[in-house]
Design a protein around this motif. Structure first.
Motif, mmCIF file in Angstrom:
data_model
loop_
_atom_site.group_PDB
_atom_site.id
_atom_site.type_symbol
_atom_site.label_atom_id
_atom_site.label_comp_id
_atom_site.label_asym_id
_atom_site.label_seq_id
_atom_site.Cartn_x
_atom_site.Cartn_y
_atom_site.Cartn_z
ATOM 1 N N ILE A 7 0.839 -1.209 0.000
ATOM 2 C CA ILE A 7 0.000 0.000 0.000
ATOM 3 C C ILE A 7 0.873 1.257 0.000
ATOM 4 O O ILE A 7 0.655 2.172 -0.802
ATOM 5 N N VAL A 8 1.860 1.304 0.869
ATOM 6 C CA VAL A 8 2.715 2.494 0.957
ATOM 7 C C VAL A 8 3.518 2.663 -0.323
ATOM 8 O O VAL A 8 3.663 3.783 -0.838
ATOM 9 N N ALA A 9 4.032 1.585 -0.883
ATOM 10 C CA ALA A 9 4.811 1.668 -2.125
ATOM 11 C C ALA A 9 3.956 2.174 -3.283
ATOM 12 O O ALA A 9 4.393 3.033 -4.057
ATOM 13 N N VAL A 10 2.739 1.661 -3.405
ATOM 14 C CA VAL A 10 1.861 2.087 -4.498
ATOM 15 C C VAL A 10 1.463 3.550 -4.327
ATOM 16 O O VAL A 10 1.492 4.331 -5.299
ATOM 17 N N LEU A 11 1.100 3.948 -3.112
ATOM 18 C CA LEU A 11 0.727 5.348 -2.883
ATOM 19 C C LEU A 11 1.914 6.290 -3.108
ATOM 20 O O LEU A 11 1.755 7.364 -3.703
ATOM 21 N N THR A 12 3.086 5.891 -2.668
ATOM 22 C CA THR A 12 4.282 6.709 -2.874
ATOM 23 C C THR A 12 4.606 6.814 -4.359
ATOM 24 O O THR A 12 4.913 7.899 -4.860
ATOM 25 N N ALA A 13 4.531 5.702 -5.061
ATOM 26 C CA ALA A 13 4.793 5.716 -6.508
ATOM 27 C C ALA A 13 3.787 6.613 -7.231
ATOM 28 O O ALA A 13 4.160 7.361 -8.147
ATOM 29 N N ALA A 14 2.535 6.563 -6.815
ATOM 30 C CA ALA A 14 1.514 7.406 -7.454
ATOM 31 C C ALA A 14 1.812 8.885 -7.201
ATOM 32 O O ALA A 14 1.704 9.721 -8.118
ATOM 33 N N ALA A 60 7.821 -1.524 -9.931
ATOM 34 C CA ALA A 60 8.523 -2.728 -10.386
ATOM 35 C C ALA A 60 9.123 -3.482 -9.209
ATOM 36 O O ALA A 60 9.267 -4.709 -9.246
ATOM 37 N N GLY A 61 9.436 -2.742 -8.151
ATOM 38 C CA GLY A 61 9.989 -3.359 -6.953
ATOM 39 C C GLY A 61 9.033 -4.310 -6.263
ATOM 40 O O GLY A 61 9.452 -5.144 -5.463
ATOM 41 N N PRO A 104 7.417 9.491 2.817
ATOM 42 C CA PRO A 104 6.878 8.209 2.345
ATOM 43 C C PRO A 104 7.922 7.341 1.649
ATOM 44 O O PRO A 104 7.811 6.111 1.664
ATOM 45 N N LEU A 105 8.940 7.963 1.068
ATOM 46 C CA LEU A 105 10.005 7.161 0.460
ATOM 47 C C LEU A 105 10.788 6.400 1.522
ATOM 48 O O LEU A 105 11.076 5.209 1.358
ATOM 49 N N VAL A 106 11.099 7.081 2.610
ATOM 50 C CA VAL A 106 11.806 6.411 3.712
ATOM 51 C C VAL A 106 10.916 5.324 4.310
ATOM 52 O O VAL A 106 11.391 4.226 4.622
#
Length: 115
Positions: A7-14, A60-61, A104-106
């Motif tokens: 969830i955090v990765a998708v939101l950060t990527a968006a 992709a990660g 959010p990246l961290v």
């Protein structure tokens, strides 16, 4: 891989992807501060592409974790550079904006490491 990480990765990527896209299409709310900070216009496209590539790398990660880690680290360095640029321009009132991308990246990198 935990659900929180996904969830955090998708939101950060968006969020980062939207920022990259906005820079590539020259949205005023993105370009006006860059002019104020003294960032050359010739850098805008490469910076927008870097943010967009980083966002794609975070996604992709989810399939290849090493890509997500590399993208996350690259984006942290990108936004640390943005913090430095804002401070160099002495625009202290806007330094929070690149920091808001760092958080959010961290978190994404931390959750990915913990998974």
């Amino acid at each position: 891989m935990s659900l929180a990480y996904v969830i955090v990765a998708v939101l950060t990527a968006a969020w980062v992807g939207f920022s990259g896209f906005s820079l590539l299409r020259r949205a005023d709310f993105v370009t006006e501060p860059l002019v104020e900070y003294g960032v050359p216009r010739s850098w805008w496209t490469p910076l927008g592409l870097a943010k967009s590539a980083g966002a794609i790398g975070l996604l992709a990660g989810l399939a290849v974790p090493a890509l997500g880690i590399a993208a996350g680290i690259a984006l942290v360095l990108y936004f640390l550079g943005a913090v430095f640029t804002v401070l160099r321009a002495r625009s202290y009132k806007t330094v929070a904006f690149p920091v808001l991308y760092l958080a959010p990246l961290v978190a994404t990198l931390s959750l990915g490491y913990a998974a």
